[in-house]
Design a protein around this motif. Structure first.
Motif, short mmCIF file in Angstrom:
data_model
loop_
_atom_site.label_atom_id
_atom_site.label_comp_id
_atom_site.label_asym_id
_atom_site.label_seq_id
_atom_site.Cartn_x
_atom_site.Cartn_y
_atom_site.Cartn_z
N THR A 57 0.82 -1.20 0.00
CA THR A 57 0.00 0.00 0.00
C THR A 57 0.86 1.25 0.00
O THR A 57 0.62 2.20 -0.74
CB THR A 57 -0.93 0.01 1.22
N ASP A 75 -17.57 2.50 -11.63
CA ASP A 75 -16.54 2.77 -10.61
C ASP A 75 -16.31 4.27 -10.46
O ASP A 75 -16.16 4.79 -9.35
CB ASP A 75 -15.23 2.08 -10.98
N ARG A 147 -8.07 2.49 -12.26
CA ARG A 147 -8.11 1.18 -11.59
C ARG A 147 -6.70 0.64 -11.47
O ARG A 147 -5.90 0.74 -12.39
CB ARG A 147 -9.01 0.23 -12.37
N THR A 150 -7.52 -4.82 -8.35
CA THR A 150 -8.91 -4.90 -7.92
C THR A 150 -9.37 -3.63 -7.21
O THR A 150 -10.54 -3.53 -6.83
CB THR A 150 -9.09 -6.10 -6.96
N SER A 151 -8.48 -2.69 -7.02
CA SER A 151 -8.81 -1.47 -6.30
C SER A 151 -8.97 -0.29 -7.26
O SER A 151 -8.51 -0.33 -8.41
CB SER A 151 -7.72 -1.14 -5.27
N LEU A 174 -6.65 5.08 -2.19
CA LEU A 174 -6.86 3.73 -2.71
C LEU A 174 -8.17 3.22 -2.12
O LEU A 174 -8.34 3.22 -0.89
CB LEU A 174 -5.70 2.81 -2.30
N LEU A 175 -9.10 2.81 -2.99
CA LEU A 175 -10.44 2.45 -2.55
C LEU A 175 -10.79 1.01 -2.90
O LEU A 175 -10.41 0.50 -3.96
CB LEU A 175 -11.48 3.37 -3.23
N ASP A 176 -11.54 0.38 -2.00
CA ASP A 176 -12.16 -0.91 -2.28
C ASP A 176 -13.66 -0.65 -2.33
O ASP A 176 -14.33 -0.60 -1.29
CB ASP A 176 -11.82 -1.93 -1.19
N ARG A 178 -15.99 -2.45 -3.19
CA ARG A 178 -16.84 -3.57 -2.80
C ARG A 178 -17.31 -3.41 -1.36
O ARG A 178 -18.30 -4.01 -0.96
CB ARG A 178 -16.08 -4.89 -2.97
N PRO A 183 -14.72 2.01 2.56
CA PRO A 183 -13.98 1.71 1.33
C PRO A 183 -12.56 2.26 1.25
O PRO A 183 -11.82 1.91 0.32
CB PRO A 183 -14.85 2.35 0.26
N LEU A 185 -8.85 2.42 1.72
CA LEU A 185 -7.75 1.54 2.12
C LEU A 185 -6.47 2.32 2.42
O LEU A 185 -5.68 1.90 3.26
CB LEU A 185 -7.46 0.53 1.00
#
Length: 408
Positions: A57, A75, A147, A150-151, A174-176, A178, A183, A185
């Motif tokens: 990260t 997204d 993107r 997956t983030s 940095l975002l998740d 899901r 969200p 990160l």
């Protein structure tokens, strides 16, 4: 344009925390990388954070986005909606809602001047909580969404203000997506530089201002309006209007302030405006208008216009005195000065001037073109051929000599 910003009521003075990430008191060098590794490659993060996910990260936050791919449309919409919510909870002072947006595995990077400190979620929120004790204004512009695996990567220019402190810089998240509840990160500021706030502007011109007045006494003028105009990283314009009461003349103070540990007044201009006069038939107004004028890639000039107007049945009179000013760390430089006037009624005349920058440059500065149009108009002449409006434009080009502008 900055995204939705809700200005919260002022609760108290700014906190004294010395953080340049999201509003701090030790401005970082503009353009300096926010996330630095040491020569030996050791990121020197706390022992509790020594894990490959954390390292990955931090490296993500520090490096460029050469491998990032365009984000899907859904997204992008969700990331921008999240950004608006993130801005709103800060401007509303809602710390509980703010902390809920951060994932349990969150990693952040805090900057204090040239120092870099890595924080886990608990450390980050403990540091941020103190900032919610006073009202803040946070805004975002120049938003991009990409993107990275997956983030989703959210980048934007953040403007943060609290009391007398303000800064602006590019931020990366940095975002998740899901995880709709938490969200975020990772987060870090990539660069930072100070900006002038309205509070700092007023305090620079009136250090003893209190309770809406220029000084502590009840007899002191009341503060009417504050305006900040940013011209470059080195200098900004501060305008403060004040008057004894609503029926009294207004004094407009326009000052050039140089950035540094504290904003410093390097030159000030004052204008006394008569109180507005309005009766059943006529009205008279005076005003000072400040607008930016494009000069170079890194610098704007200030167009200062003092305007007077008088209107009544079947007539309108207007005059203006204009100055094009350049603000530096040592004062205000007059680049150009001109005036306009017009008188309109059953017949009218006048001379109206405006300045624009040319596509041609000389010694790094654009040529200036001043166009003045003299006109006459009449709508009731006996001869129909003499009715209407006639104009005679005249243009003069000014070129930068290296010290000032001269007419060609």
């Amino acid at each position: 344009m900055f995204l939705a910003v809700a200005r919260a009521p002022i609760k108290s003075r700014a906190s004294s925390h010395d953080v340049t990430d999201c509003g701090c008191h030790a401005p970082a060098d503009a353009g300096a990388p926010a996330f630095r590794s040491h020569a030996d490659g050791d990121l020197r993060y706390p022992a509790a954070m020594r894990s490959w996910p954390v390292i990955a990260t931090l490296i993500f936050l520090a490096r460029g986005l050469a491998i990032a791919a365009p984000a899907r449309e859904d997204d992008t919409l969700r990331a921008k909606a999240l950004l608006e919510r993130w801005l709103a909870v800060q401007n509303e002072g809602a710390f509980t809602a703010y902390e809920a947006m951060y994932a349990a595995t969150f990693t952040g990077v805090k900057r204090v001047g040239a120092k870099v400190k890595k924080l886990d979620r608990a450390g980050w929120l403990r540091d941020r909580k103190s900032m919610f004790r006073a009202a803040m204004v946070v805004a975002a512009s120049d938003v991009t969404v990409t993107r990275d695996g997956t983030s989703v990567v959210l980048e934007f220019v953040q403007r943060w203000e609290q009391g007398t402190f303000g800064d602006v810089g590019r931020k990366r998240m940095l975002l998740d997506l899901r995880d709709a509840a938490a969200p975020i990160l990772a987060e870090g500021l990539l660069s930072s530089r100070p900006v002038l706030t309205e509070t700092a502007c007023r305090r620079a011109l009136f250090p003893r201002a209190a309770r809406g007045r220029v000084g502590p006494a009840k007899e002191d003028d009341e503060l009417v309006q504050t305006q900040v105009v940013e011209l470059s990283e080195a200098a900004s314009i501060c305008r403060v209007d004040h008057r004894l009461d609503k029926d009294s003349p207004t004094t407009v103070e326009v000052a050039a302030l140089a950035s540094g540990k504290r904003w410093k007044v390097v030159e000030k201009l004052s204008f006394d405006l008569a109180a507005a006069e309005v009766n059943d038939e006529t009205s008279a107004h005076e005003d000072v208008q400040l607008t930016t004028f494009p000069l170079t890639v890194r610098e704007q000039a200030l167009l200062l216009e003092v305007k007077q107007s008088k209107e009544g049945p079947m007539f309108q009179e207007r005059t203006s005195q204009s100055q094009l000013l350049r603000a530096t760390r040592t004062g205000l430089q007059k680049l150009l000065e001109f005036s306009s006037r017009s008188s309109i009624g059953e017949a009218g005349d006048g001379r109206v001037c405006e300045v624009r920058s040319s596509a041609k440059h000389h010694r790094g500065f654009p040529d200036l073109i001043l166009t003045c149009t003299s006109f006459t108009e009449s709508w009731h002449d006996e001869d129909p051929g003499d009715r209407g409006r006639k104009e005679e434009p005249e243009a003069t080009t000014y070129q930068w000599t290296g010290a000032d502008y001269e007419a060609l």
